[in-house]
Motif scaffolding. Structure first.
Motif, PDB file in Angstrom:
ATOM      1  N   GLU A 139       4.435  12.355  25.368  1.00  0.00           N
ATOM      2  CA  GLU A 139       3.425  11.904  26.346  1.00  0.00           C
ATOM      3  C   GLU A 139       2.146  11.371  25.483  1.00  0.00           C
ATOM      4  N   ALA A 140       1.452  10.463  25.743  1.00  0.00           N
ATOM      5  CA  ALA A 140       0.375  10.020  24.948  1.00  0.00           C
ATOM      6  C   ALA A 140      -0.776  11.074  24.519  1.00  0.00           C
ATOM      7  N   ASN A 141      -0.810  12.033  25.506  1.00  0.00           N
ATOM      8  CA  ASN A 141      -1.868  13.034  25.224  1.00  0.00           C
ATOM      9  C   ASN A 141      -1.105  13.937  24.119  1.00  0.00           C
ATOM     10  N   ASP A 142       0.108  14.075  23.725  1.00  0.00           N
ATOM     11  CA  ASP A 142       0.345  14.856  22.863  1.00  0.00           C
ATOM     12  C   ASP A 142       0.371  14.286  21.570  1.00  0.00           C
ATOM     13  N   VAL A 143       0.215  13.014  21.282  1.00  0.00           N
ATOM     14  CA  VAL A 143       0.170  11.951  20.262  1.00  0.00           C
ATOM     15  C   VAL A 143      -1.278  12.318  19.256  1.00  0.00           C
ATOM     16  N   SER A 144      -1.013  12.537  17.874  1.00  0.00           N
ATOM     17  CA  SER A 144      -2.117  13.092  17.116  1.00  0.00           C
ATOM     18  C   SER A 144      -2.403  11.704  16.181  1.00  0.00           C
ATOM     19  N   ASN A 227       5.973   9.562  11.118  1.00  0.00           N
ATOM     20  CA  ASN A 227       4.720  10.109  11.309  1.00  0.00           C
ATOM     21  C   ASN A 227       4.814  10.750  12.845  1.00  0.00           C
ATOM     22  N   GLN A 228       5.552  11.127  13.363  1.00  0.00           N
ATOM     23  CA  GLN A 228       5.398  11.544  14.472  1.00  0.00           C
ATOM     24  C   GLN A 228       5.064  13.089  14.552  1.00  0.00           C
ATOM     25  N   PRO A 229       4.375  13.478  15.654  1.00  0.00           N
ATOM     26  CA  PRO A 229       4.025  12.656  16.934  1.00  0.00           C
ATOM     27  C   PRO A 229       3.366  11.394  16.771  1.00  0.00           C
ATOM     28  N   CYS A 230       3.528  10.463  17.144  1.00  0.00           N
ATOM     29  CA  CYS A 230       2.736   9.008  16.742  1.00  0.00           C
ATOM     30  C   CYS A 230       2.872   8.136  17.918  1.00  0.00           C
ATOM     31  N   GLY A 231       2.006   7.518  18.304  1.00  0.00           N
ATOM     32  CA  GLY A 231       2.204   6.583  19.310  1.00  0.00           C
ATOM     33  C   GLY A 231       2.009   5.017  18.715  1.00  0.00           C
ATOM     34  N   LEU A 232       2.548   3.908  19.329  1.00  0.00           N
ATOM     35  CA  LEU A 232       2.265   2.490  19.151  1.00  0.00           C
ATOM     36  C   LEU A 232       1.374   1.813  20.127  1.00  0.00           C
ATOM     37  N   VAL A 271       4.264   3.791  23.970  1.00  0.00           N
ATOM     38  CA  VAL A 271       3.752   2.252  23.640  1.00  0.00           C
ATOM     39  C   VAL A 271       2.706   2.093  24.573  1.00  0.00           C
ATOM     40  N   GLU A 272       1.530   1.797  24.071  1.00  0.00           N
ATOM     41  CA  GLU A 272       0.404   1.191  24.958  1.00  0.00           C
ATOM     42  C   GLU A 272      -0.051  -0.051  24.406  1.00  0.00           C
ATOM     43  N   ALA A 273      -0.299  -0.857  25.507  1.00  0.00           N
ATOM     44  CA  ALA A 273      -1.007  -2.275  25.304  1.00  0.00           C
ATOM     45  C   ALA A 273      -2.211  -2.214  25.500  1.00  0.00           C
ATOM     46  N   VAL A 274      -3.071  -2.863  24.276  1.00  0.00           N
ATOM     47  CA  VAL A 274      -4.418  -2.639  24.124  1.00  0.00           C
ATOM     48  C   VAL A 274      -5.098  -4.072  24.401  1.00  0.00           C
TER      49      VAL A 274
END
Length: 324
Positions: A139-144, A227-232, A271-274
């Motif tokens: 989950e995005a909230n769990d990503v550091s 580098n998990q927990p990691c988001g893109l 994955v998030e689109a910015v």
């Protein structure tokens, strides 16, 4: 319009897989006709770049999930394609390690094959399989950590791994060789129009593009995976060709973006689109908006003096969720 589409599909089947009689399932026919409509719709939504889509070159056939089966054999894996009802054809799959990993999951694991395509290229058949499986994604909230990725022409990509404490890692891959080779193959293709070799050279250009894009996106996802927990976080380029001042119509942004998304999700990476607006013209250090601070590949902020590769500056802004 519908009659034209159906006629095109019948030509594909008849010439790609010669037989006295081919009877296509209605579902497979409808999928093929939808693909034609989708191609024209996508072309129009992108502002009609380049030549309009053309069909009828008789080079591929789409099959529904029940039309393809994968089996393990003594040489590796084979694919059973039901080109005609009750008369399947078997093909040996000449594959690499990445494809073997997925086919093994289909045969012995939780994955399954969906709608797929068979492409005929210069006497060889290529299978494009859609494979589905369940994957646990953070989950995005769990990503550091967030890995921001800026796509471009000068640099094929710039990636910046960031946390609330700052920038941990950056990587830049030049796009110079990629651009040079694609342009060389494009010129070669254009010169070959008269002697009929243009199609083969365009296939070579597309294979080269796919190869480089796959390698680049694998490297990007590896950084996030290590580098998990990691988001893109990637640029939302939905309206790129409409909003860019000087859009590059023949640059594989969509291919890179798509490959990044599915490879990241395979690794459980969200994955998030910015919105990339102003990410290339805002200093990531002091937040000053200063288009004049960018000079080619270099960013030197006129406000605070911060100096870095210009695409890295943009990647860091994207990693932070964009410029507010």
């Amino acid at each position: 319009w519908g009659d034209v589409q159906e006629s095109w599909m019948k030509d594909v089947a008849r010439d790609a897989f010669p037989t006295d009689s081919i009877s296509l399932r209605a579902h497979e026919r409808d999928q093929a006709l939808y693909k034609v409509s989708e191609a024209f719709g996508g072309w129009q939504e992108r502002g009609c770049p380049g030549d309009r889509p053309t069909f009828g070159d008789k080079q591929f056939l789409r099959l529904c999930h029940c039309g393809v089966e994968v089996r393990e054999n003594e040489q590796g894996y084979g694919i059973k394609a039901r080109l005609e009802p009750y008369n399947p054809e078997w093909f040996h799959a000449d594959i690499g390690a990445y494809q073997a990993e997925w086919l093994e999951q289909v045969v012995n694991g939780p994955a399954s094959v969906g709608a797929s395509e068979l492409h005929l290229r210069h006497g060889d058949i290529y299978a494009h399989l859609t494979i589905s499986t369940e994957i646990e994604v953070y989950e995005a909230n769990d990503v550091s950590r967030w890995l921001g990725v800026d796509l471009g022409e000068r640099a094929l990509y710039a990636a910046a791994l960031c946390t609330s404490g700052g920038v941990e890692q950056v990587k830049v891959e030049s796009g110079r060789q990629f651009r040079h080779t694609r342009e060389r193959l494009k010129d070669k293709r254009d010169r070959a129009q008269e002697d009929g070799r243009a199609g083969a050279i365009e296939d070579e250009r597309q294979r080269y593009t796919d190869q480089v894009c796959h390698r680049a996106t694998r490297e990007i996802v590896k950084i996030a995976d290590r580098n998990q927990p990691c988001g893109l976080r990637v640029e939302d380029l939905t309206n790129y060709r409409k909003t860019a001042d000087d859009p590059i119509h023949d640059w594989p942004y969509h291919k890179l973006r798509t490959q990044l998304s599915y490879k990241a999700l395979e690794a459980g990476i969200p994955v998030e689109a910015v919105d990339p607006r102003d990410s290339s013209t805002t200093c990531r250090k002091c937040g000053a908006y200063s288009p004049a601070s960018r000079d080619g590949d270099e960013w030197r902020c006129l406000q605070c003096g911060y100096t870095v590769h210009a695409d890295v500056n943009a990647a860091i802004n994207i990693a932070k969720g964009g410029v507010s």
